[in-house]
Design an enzyme around this catalytic site. Structure first.
Site, PDB file in Angstrom:
ATOM      1  N   ARG A  36       0.810  -1.219   0.000  1.00 47.02           N
ATOM      2  CA  ARG A  36       0.000   0.000   0.000  1.00 47.02           C
ATOM      3  C   ARG A  36       0.843   1.269   0.000  1.00 47.02           C
ATOM      4  O   ARG A  36       0.324   2.370  -0.156  1.00 47.02           O
ATOM      5  CB  ARG A  36      -0.955  -0.004   1.195  1.00 47.02           C
ATOM      6  CG  ARG A  36      -2.154  -0.924   0.988  1.00 47.02           C
ATOM      7  CD  ARG A  36      -3.096  -0.843   2.165  1.00 47.02           C
ATOM      8  NE  ARG A  36      -2.653  -1.661   3.281  1.00 47.02           N
ATOM      9  CZ  ARG A  36      -3.173  -1.590   4.504  1.00 47.02           C
ATOM     10  NH1 ARG A  36      -4.130  -0.723   4.771  1.00 47.02           N
ATOM     11  NH2 ARG A  36      -2.730  -2.381   5.459  1.00 47.02           N
ATOM     12  N   LYS A  43       8.938  -1.125   3.045  1.00 45.24           N
ATOM     13  CA  LYS A  43       8.138  -0.375   4.010  1.00 45.24           C
ATOM     14  C   LYS A  43       8.952   0.085   5.202  1.00 45.24           C
ATOM     15  O   LYS A  43       8.846   1.249   5.630  1.00 45.24           O
ATOM     16  CB  LYS A  43       6.949  -1.213   4.478  1.00 45.24           C
ATOM     17  CG  LYS A  43       6.084  -0.485   5.507  1.00 45.24           C
ATOM     18  CD  LYS A  43       4.753  -1.163   5.762  1.00 45.24           C
ATOM     19  CE  LYS A  43       4.895  -2.455   6.503  1.00 45.24           C
ATOM     20  NZ  LYS A  43       3.581  -2.972   6.963  1.00 45.24           N
ATOM     21  N   GLY A 122       8.636  -3.531  12.974  1.00 49.21           N
ATOM     22  CA  GLY A 122       9.420  -2.521  12.265  1.00 49.21           C
ATOM     23  C   GLY A 122       8.598  -1.398  11.697  1.00 49.21           C
ATOM     24  O   GLY A 122       9.160  -0.377  11.286  1.00 49.21           O
ATOM     25  N   ASP A 123       7.268  -1.534  11.666  1.00 47.42           N
ATOM     26  CA  ASP A 123       6.413  -0.465  11.157  1.00 47.42           C
ATOM     27  C   ASP A 123       5.574   0.177  12.256  1.00 47.42           C
ATOM     28  O   ASP A 123       4.577   0.840  11.981  1.00 47.42           O
ATOM     29  CB  ASP A 123       5.511  -0.988  10.035  1.00 47.42           C
ATOM     30  CG  ASP A 123       4.609  -2.134  10.484  1.00 47.42           C
ATOM     31  OD1 ASP A 123       4.705  -2.556  11.655  1.00 47.42           O
ATOM     32  OD2 ASP A 123       3.810  -2.612   9.653  1.00 47.42           O
ATOM     33  N   ASN A 397      37.753  41.784   6.291  1.00 46.25           N
ATOM     34  CA  ASN A 397      36.542  42.224   5.596  1.00 46.25           C
ATOM     35  C   ASN A 397      36.604  41.733   4.159  1.00 46.25           C
ATOM     36  O   ASN A 397      37.549  42.040   3.427  1.00 46.25           O
ATOM     37  CB  ASN A 397      36.417  43.747   5.610  1.00 46.25           C
ATOM     38  CG  ASN A 397      35.097  44.213   5.009  1.00 46.25           C
ATOM     39  OD1 ASN A 397      34.080  44.298   5.698  1.00 46.25           O
ATOM     40  ND2 ASN A 397      35.094  44.507   3.719  1.00 46.25           N
ATOM     41  N   ALA A 400      31.679  42.704  -1.184  1.00 49.43           N
ATOM     42  CA  ALA A 400      30.599  42.099  -1.954  1.00 49.43           C
ATOM     43  C   ALA A 400      31.110  41.557  -3.281  1.00 49.43           C
ATOM     44  O   ALA A 400      31.947  42.171  -3.942  1.00 49.43           O
ATOM     45  CB  ALA A 400      29.500  43.126  -2.202  1.00 49.43           C
TER      46      ALA A 400
END
Length: 477
Positions: A36, A43, A122-123, A397, A400
Site C-alpha cells: 500500500r 516499508k 518494524g512499522d 573584511n 561584496a
C-alpha cells in the site's frame, strides 16, 4: 556449663538481587512488503523524521539495554540490511512470509530459554521506551504481557477478548471477527508482547494456519498460554499515537505529525520558545541552552546543538551543526555540518556548507556561500560572496561579490587570507593564493599571485572606451 551461642540473623539479600529480571532478547518483525506504500522502497525503510521506520524501532529497543536484538527481514531484504548495516543487530531471513507466528519461529532457535522476549514491529515506530519498560514489568515466569490500545476505529486490528472477570482470553484477528460482539470491541491488540522464552518456543511449535489467510498468527499463543494457566495481562498504551502502525503514506504522514508534536513538546518543556509549534520540524536530536527562539518553518535535522539565546529565523534549515550562544540566524538560511561561534550573525539567505567553522562575532550576510572554510573572530563577508576552501583570519573584511576560485576543473586548492586583510568588492582570488596580514585588495581585482602583507594590491585590466561602437540589432529590424 557452656553458654549456647546465639545465632546471628541471616543477612537479607538486597531487593535488587531478589527481583533481578532475566536477560532480555528483542525480536523485531520487519519482513512486510508494504504494497500500500506504492513505493520501490521497502516499508520499513520509509522515512520518518529523516530516519527509516526500522531505525526508530531499533533505537527504542537499544534503550532497554537488551542482551540481543534479532531483526526478521524479508521483502527488500538486501536493501534493508544495507541501509542499516551499522546497527548492532542480528539479521534473520523469513522466506517465504507466512505470518507473524512464522516470523518468530525463524528466530526461536536463537532465543535463550532463560530470557524474556519482547516482540516489536518494524512499522510501529513511536512506542516510548518507558511504555515498554512497564510492559516488561508485567511479564513473569508464568505470565505474558500484551500492549493494547483503545481505538475509536479498530478496523484492521485484532480485538482483545476478555472474560467476565476482565482477564484476557484470546485475540480475534479483524478478518476473522464475525460475531457482532467481537466486531464491537474497541480494545485492540498492537502485536507487541513480552513473555518468557521457553514457553514461547513451545507455543510457536504448536501454531496452526487454519484461518482465512492460511498464515501462522503470533496472537494464537494467547489462547495456548491461557490453556496452560498462564496469566495474560494487557497494558493499555498511554496514547493511540504510540501504537500507530504504518501501512500507507497517509499513516506515514500521521506518524510524522505525531512525532513532530511529541518532539516539539519536549523542546517547549526544555525552555525553547517556539513561535508556532505546528510549523517546526525536528528530524533528529536537539540539545539547547536557555532562551532559544525558533521561528516558523524551521527544520532541525540530525544532531543539532543550540547555545544560550540563539535565535533561528523563519524558513531556516540546520543540519548536524553547532551554533554558539547569542548567535542570530536570519530567515531562509541553510547550515549544514558547520560549527558556528558565539555572537555571530548569519543571513538572510546564507548557505553554510559542510566543514565550515565561524569564529566569535563573525558575520555572513545575504547570498553568501561558505564551504570547507574557517573564518576567524570578527571577520565579515556580508554580501554576494563565495568562500570555498579558504582559511580566513581575524578581523578580515571580504567585500561584496568576492569569489575564491578554488577549483581548476580537476583539483581543489586553498586560499589563505591573513588577519586584518581587506578584500575589495568584486575580487577574484585564484587559489592557491595567499593574502598577507593587513593587505588590501583593490576592488575588481583578479589575484593569482600572493599579495604581500600591509600593501595595496590591484590587478585590473586597462579601461578602454571604443568610440562610435553600437550594439548589435536584430536582423530585419
Amino acid at each position: 556449663m557452656k553458654r549456647a551461642r546465639s545465632k546471628r540473623p541471616a543477612r537479607a539479600r538486597p531487593a535488587a538481587a531478589r527481583t533481578a529480571a532475566p536477560p532480555l532478547s528483542v525480536v523485531i518483525l520487519a519482513a512486510g512488503q508494504g504494497k500500500r506504500m506504492h513505493s520501490d522502497l521497502p516499508k520499513v525503510l520509509q522515512p520518518l523524521a529523516g530516519r527509516p521506520l526500522l531505525a526508530h524501532v531499533i533505537a527504542t529497543a537499544r534503550a532497554l539495554a537488551p542482551a540481543g536484538i534479532q531483526v526478521v527481514y524479508g521483502h527488500g531484504g538486501e536493501k534493508v540490511r544495507a541501509a542499516l548495516a551499522s546497527e548492532p543487530v542480528s539479521w534473520v531471513l523469513q522466506e517465504p512470509q507466512l505470518g507473524t507466528g512464522h516470523a518468530v519461529q525463524q528466530v526461536a532457535s536463537q532465543l535463550d530459554d532463560a530470557h524474556r522476549v519482547l516482540i516489536l514491529y518494524g512499522d510501529v515506530p513511536l512506542i516510548r521506551p518507558g511504555t515498554l519498560q512497564q510492559l516488561l514489568e508485567l511479564a513473569g515466569a508464568r505470565s505474558l504481557a500484551l500492549l493494547s490500545a483503545r481505538l475509536d476505529d479498530p478496523s484492521g486490528y485484532g480485538r482483545i477478548v476478555r472474560d467476565a472477570r476482565g482477564h484476557v482470553r484470546r485475540i480475534v484477528e479483524h478478518r476473522d471477527a464475525k460475531a457482532p460482539r467481537e466486531l464491537a470491541l474497541r480494545e485492540c491488540n498492537t502485536g507487541v508482547m513480552a513473555l518468557p522464552a521457553a514457553p514461547l518456543k513451545s507455543w510457536l511449535a504448536r501454531l496452526r494456519n487454519d484461518n482465512t489467510q492460511r498464515e501462522y498468527y503470533l496472537t494464537d499463543v494467547i489462547a495456548l498460554a491461557v490453556a496452560q494457566r498462564f496469566a495474560v495481562r494487557a497494558l493499555i498504551a498511554p496514547s493511540a499515537d504510540e501504537v500507530l502502525g504504518i501501512n500507507d503514506k497517509a499513516q506515514l504522514a500521521a506518524a510524522e505529525t505525531a512525532l513532530r508534536r511529541r518532539t516539539v513538546g519536549e523542546l517547549l518543556q526544555a525552555g525553547a520558545t517556539v513561535i508556532d509549534p505546528e510549523r517546526l520540524d525536528v528530524r533528529g536530536r536537539v540539545r539547547l541552552g536557555r532562551d532559544v527562539v525558533l521561528d516558523v518553518n524551521v527544520v532541525l535535522e540530525g544532531d543539532v546543538v543550540l547555545g544560550d539565546r540563539v535565535r533561528i529565523g523563519a524558513g531556516c534549515i540546520v543540519r548536524d551543526s553547532e551554533i554558539g550562544a547569542d548567535t542570530q540566524v536570519q530567515p531562509f538560511c541553510s547550515i549544514d555540518q558547520a560549527r558556528i561561534g558565539s555572537a555571530c550573525r548569519i543571513g538572510p539567505f546564507a548557505r553554510i556548507r559542510p566543514d565550515t567553522t565561524l569564529g566569535t562575532e563573525a558575520h555572513i550576510g545575504n547570498f553568501v556561500e561558505v564551504k570547507n572554510s574557517q573564518l576567524g573572530p570578527r571577520s565579515k563577508a556580508n554580501h554576494l560572496t563565495y568562500l570555498g576552501d579558504a582559511s580566513v583570519g581575524a578581523d578580515v573584511n571580504v567585500g561584496a561579490g568576492t569569489i575564491t576560485c578554488n577549483y581548476d576543473g580537476a583539483n581543489k586548492s586553498r586560499t589563505l587570507i591573513e588577519d586584518g586583510a581587506f578584500i575589495g568588492s568584486g575580487s577574484m582570488l585564484v587559489a592557491p593564493v595567499r593574502v598577507g596580514a593587513g593587505a588590501t585588495i583593490g576592488a575588481g581585482s583578479t589575484i593569482s599571485q600572493d599579495a604581500p602583507a600591509g600593501e595595496l594590491t590591484v590587478a585590473r585590466s586597462r579601461q578602454v572606451t571604443v568610440r562610435g561602437w553600437q550594439r548589435p540589432k536584430k536582423r530585419g529590424a
